[in-house]
Design a protein around this motif. Structure first.
Motif, PDB file in Angstrom:
ATOM      1  N   LEU A   1       0.836  -1.200   0.000  1.00  0.00           N
ATOM      2  CA  LEU A   1       0.000   0.000   0.000  1.00  0.00           C
ATOM      3  C   LEU A   1       0.874   1.256   0.000  1.00  0.00           C
ATOM      4  O   LEU A   1       0.585   2.220  -0.716  1.00  0.00           O
ATOM      5  N   GLY A   2       1.919   1.252   0.812  1.00  0.00           N
ATOM      6  CA  GLY A   2       2.831   2.398   0.831  1.00  0.00           C
ATOM      7  C   GLY A   2       3.440   2.658  -0.539  1.00  0.00           C
ATOM      8  O   GLY A   2       3.549   3.809  -0.980  1.00  0.00           O
ATOM      9  N   ILE A   3       3.819   1.580  -1.232  1.00  0.00           N
ATOM     10  CA  ILE A   3       4.382   1.719  -2.574  1.00  0.00           C
ATOM     11  C   ILE A   3       3.347   2.299  -3.529  1.00  0.00           C
ATOM     12  O   ILE A   3       3.639   3.216  -4.300  1.00  0.00           O
ATOM     13  N   ALA A   4       2.121   1.764  -3.468  1.00  0.00           N
ATOM     14  CA  ALA A   4       1.064   2.220  -4.371  1.00  0.00           C
ATOM     15  C   ALA A   4       0.687   3.677  -4.108  1.00  0.00           C
ATOM     16  O   ALA A   4       0.481   4.458  -5.049  1.00  0.00           O
TER      17      ALA A   4
ATOM     18  N   MET B   1      -4.943   4.687  -8.850  1.00  0.00           N
ATOM     19  CA  MET B   1      -6.046   4.480  -7.926  1.00  0.00           C
ATOM     20  C   MET B   1      -6.439   3.009  -7.854  1.00  0.00           C
ATOM     21  O   MET B   1      -6.773   2.489  -6.785  1.00  0.00           O
ATOM     22  N   SER B   2      -6.375   2.316  -8.991  1.00  0.00           N
ATOM     23  CA  SER B   2      -6.711   0.884  -8.998  1.00  0.00           C
ATOM     24  C   SER B   2      -5.714   0.091  -8.180  1.00  0.00           C
ATOM     25  O   SER B   2      -6.091  -0.856  -7.477  1.00  0.00           O
ATOM     26  N   PHE B   3      -4.438   0.462  -8.232  1.00  0.00           N
ATOM     27  CA  PHE B   3      -3.427  -0.235  -7.433  1.00  0.00           C
ATOM     28  C   PHE B   3      -3.674  -0.045  -5.942  1.00  0.00           C
ATOM     29  O   PHE B   3      -3.503  -0.975  -5.147  1.00  0.00           O
ATOM     30  N   ILE B   4      -4.065   1.157  -5.561  1.00  0.00           N
ATOM     31  CA  ILE B   4      -4.368   1.417  -4.152  1.00  0.00           C
ATOM     32  C   ILE B   4      -5.541   0.562  -3.694  1.00  0.00           C
ATOM     33  O   ILE B   4      -5.513  -0.036  -2.610  1.00  0.00           O
ATOM     34  N   LEU B   5      -6.576   0.470  -4.520  1.00  0.00           N
ATOM     35  CA  LEU B   5      -7.751  -0.339  -4.173  1.00  0.00           C
ATOM     36  C   LEU B   5      -7.392  -1.818  -4.063  1.00  0.00           C
ATOM     37  O   LEU B   5      -7.887  -2.521  -3.169  1.00  0.00           O
ATOM     38  N   ILE B   6      -6.521  -2.299  -4.946  1.00  0.00           N
ATOM     39  CA  ILE B   6      -6.101  -3.704  -4.906  1.00  0.00           C
ATOM     40  C   ILE B   6      -5.339  -4.005  -3.619  1.00  0.00           C
ATOM     41  O   ILE B   6      -5.558  -5.037  -2.968  1.00  0.00           O
ATOM     42  N   THR B   7      -4.449  -3.110  -3.223  1.00  0.00           N
ATOM     43  CA  THR B   7      -3.682  -3.331  -1.991  1.00  0.00           C
ATOM     44  C   THR B   7      -4.576  -3.245  -0.758  1.00  0.00           C
ATOM     45  O   THR B   7      -4.377  -3.985   0.207  1.00  0.00           O
TER      46      THR B   7
ATOM     47  N   LEU C   1      -7.710  -4.113  -0.677  1.00  0.00           N
ATOM     48  CA  LEU C   1      -8.437  -5.381  -0.679  1.00  0.00           C
ATOM     49  C   LEU C   1      -7.571  -6.494  -0.099  1.00  0.00           C
ATOM     50  O   LEU C   1      -8.040  -7.307   0.709  1.00  0.00           O
ATOM     51  N   ALA C   2      -6.300  -6.519  -0.484  1.00  0.00           N
ATOM     52  CA  ALA C   2      -5.372  -7.530   0.037  1.00  0.00           C
ATOM     53  C   ALA C   2      -5.196  -7.385   1.542  1.00  0.00           C
ATOM     54  O   ALA C   2      -5.127  -8.386   2.269  1.00  0.00           O
ATOM     55  N   MET C   3      -5.132  -6.151   2.029  1.00  0.00           N
ATOM     56  CA  MET C   3      -5.003  -5.919   3.468  1.00  0.00           C
ATOM     57  C   MET C   3      -6.207  -6.462   4.218  1.00  0.00           C
ATOM     58  O   MET C   3      -6.081  -7.072   5.279  1.00  0.00           O
ATOM     59  N   GLY C   4      -7.406  -6.246   3.665  1.00  0.00           N
ATOM     60  CA  GLY C   4      -8.604  -6.756   4.302  1.00  0.00           C
ATOM     61  C   GLY C   4      -8.639  -8.269   4.333  1.00  0.00           C
ATOM     62  O   GLY C   4      -9.020  -8.887   5.340  1.00  0.00           O
ATOM     63  N   LEU C   5      -8.183  -8.892   3.242  1.00  0.00           N
ATOM     64  CA  LEU C   5      -8.173 -10.353   3.161  1.00  0.00           C
ATOM     65  C   LEU C   5      -7.097 -10.980   4.040  1.00  0.00           C
ATOM     66  O   LEU C   5      -7.133 -12.187   4.289  1.00  0.00           O
TER      67      LEU C   5
ATOM     68  N   ILE D   1      -8.709 -12.713   6.773  1.00  0.00           N
ATOM     69  CA  ILE D   1      -9.728 -13.699   6.401  1.00  0.00           C
ATOM     70  C   ILE D   1      -9.076 -14.948   5.802  1.00  0.00           C
ATOM     71  O   ILE D   1      -9.320 -16.069   6.249  1.00  0.00           O
ATOM     72  N   ILE D   2      -8.269 -14.740   4.787  1.00  0.00           N
ATOM     73  CA  ILE D   2      -7.515 -15.834   4.155  1.00  0.00           C
ATOM     74  C   ILE D   2      -6.048 -15.405   4.041  1.00  0.00           C
ATOM     75  O   ILE D   2      -5.588 -15.044   2.954  1.00  0.00           O
ATOM     76  N   PRO D   3      -5.306 -15.416   5.143  1.00  0.00           N
ATOM     77  CA  PRO D   3      -3.946 -14.877   5.155  1.00  0.00           C
ATOM     78  C   PRO D   3      -3.053 -15.380   4.026  1.00  0.00           C
ATOM     79  O   PRO D   3      -2.434 -14.578   3.314  1.00  0.00           O
ATOM     80  N   HIS D   4      -2.965 -16.694   3.855  1.00  0.00           N
ATOM     81  CA  HIS D   4      -2.049 -17.256   2.860  1.00  0.00           C
ATOM     82  C   HIS D   4      -2.425 -16.882   1.432  1.00  0.00           C
ATOM     83  O   HIS D   4      -1.565 -16.880   0.550  1.00  0.00           O
ATOM     84  N   TRP D   5      -3.694 -16.575   1.210  1.00  0.00           N
ATOM     85  CA  TRP D   5      -4.159 -16.298  -0.144  1.00  0.00           C
ATOM     86  C   TRP D   5      -4.552 -14.838  -0.344  1.00  0.00           C
ATOM     87  O   TRP D   5      -5.090 -14.481  -1.390  1.00  0.00           O
ATOM     88  N   SER D   6      -4.277 -14.012   0.632  1.00  0.00           N
ATOM     89  CA  SER D   6      -4.676 -12.605   0.512  1.00  0.00           C
ATOM     90  C   SER D   6      -3.986 -11.909  -0.665  1.00  0.00           C
ATOM     91  O   SER D   6      -4.571 -11.036  -1.310  1.00  0.00           O
ATOM     92  N   SER D   7      -2.757 -12.323  -0.948  1.00  0.00           N
ATOM     93  CA  SER D   7      -1.991 -11.669  -2.010  1.00  0.00           C
ATOM     94  C   SER D   7      -2.419 -12.098  -3.404  1.00  0.00           C
ATOM     95  O   SER D   7      -1.907 -11.568  -4.395  1.00  0.00           O
ATOM     96  N   ILE D   8      -3.341 -13.073  -3.478  1.00  0.00           N
ATOM     97  CA  ILE D   8      -3.795 -13.548  -4.784  1.00  0.00           C
ATOM     98  C   ILE D   8      -4.475 -12.438  -5.569  1.00  0.00           C
ATOM     99  O   ILE D   8      -4.533 -12.464  -6.809  1.00  0.00           O
ATOM    100  N   VAL D   9      -4.985 -11.416  -4.853  1.00  0.00           N
ATOM    101  CA  VAL D   9      -5.689 -10.325  -5.536  1.00  0.00           C
ATOM    102  C   VAL D   9      -4.748  -9.500  -6.407  1.00  0.00           C
ATOM    103  O   VAL D   9      -5.217  -8.778  -7.299  1.00  0.00           O
ATOM    104  N   TYR D  10      -3.436  -9.621  -6.185  1.00  0.00           N
ATOM    105  CA  TYR D  10      -2.495  -8.868  -7.012  1.00  0.00           C
ATOM    106  C   TYR D  10      -2.493  -9.356  -8.455  1.00  0.00           C
ATOM    107  O   TYR D  10      -1.933  -8.690  -9.344  1.00  0.00           O
TER     108      TYR D  10
END
Length: 206
Positions: free
Chosen positions: A130-133, A166-172, A174-178, A181-190
């Motif tokens: 998120l910081g990068i985005a 803006m889309s990159f910020i939204l994706i990150t 979403l990953a933070m929220g996941l 919920i699904i820690p190991h798979w949260s980064s799949i949204v990238y």
């Protein structure tokens, strides 16, 4: 006292050179987090296979982080083709952005190995993204607002770049929220970055 343009601004090539060097180092350091698995007891085909399987989270984290760094490097490279010059504020925006870049090998380490089971480890990694985005977005928004963009750049292209960031910020986000919920798979949204990049390229060529 009369100030020359060179006293107030810096050529973009200075930042691009620094960015290239830091990305090369960060992407190389990532592989150092991959350790050869240790085997307790006699080494057999079964024990070796089990040991190799045990490091797959580390390998997955490495591949994901390497690809993401490649994507961010590419976007920054294309962005600076549109920027004509750099002032002091834009310089420090990029410096802070690079701070988050060099943190990637550290946050990547947390998502594999002994800590990958904890949601906080994945949250920290996604917070790093998120910081990068955010600072990559700020880089473009500030340059546009301060008139540091080349005059020949099409306003439509400027608008497209804004939506990209803006889309990159939204994706990150979403990953933070996941992460909880699904820690190991949260980064799949990238993976969403890939079709986003494709659509952007088509818009640029149309």
């Amino acid at each position: 006292m009369e100030y020359r343009d060179s006293d107030l601004f810096m050529p973009t090539s200075r930042i691009e050179t620094l960015v290239d060097g830091i990305f090369a180092i960060a992407m190389t350091i990532l592989v150092l987090n991959l350790a050869v698995p240790s085997i307790n007891g006699p080494v057999t085909s079964a024990s070796f296979q089990s040991a190799v399987y045990s490091i797959w989270p580390d390998v997955l984290s490495f591949v994901l982080s390497f690809v993401l760094l490649g994507v961010f490097w590419n976007i920054h490279h294309r962005t600076f083709h549109q920027i004509e010059k750099v002032d002091k504020i834009l310089l420090w925006i990029n410096m802070i952005w690079l701070l988050f870049i060099v943190l990637v090998p550290f946050s990547n380490t947390l998502t594999g190995g002994d800590y990958g089971q904890f949601p906080l480890a994945h949250f920290i990694f996604n917070l790093n993204m998120l910081g990068i985005a955010v600072f990559l977005s700020l880089n473009w928004f500030y340059a546009v607002r301060r008139g540091l963009i080349h005059k020949k750049v099409d306003p439509v292209r400027i608008s497209i770049y804004k939506w990209v960031y803006m889309s990159f910020i939204l994706i990150t986000l979403l990953a933070m929220g996941l992460s909880f919920i699904i820690p190991h798979w949260s980064s799949i949204v990238y993976i969403l970055i890939i079709p986003t990049e494709y659509l952007i390229e088509r818009q640029m060529k149309s």
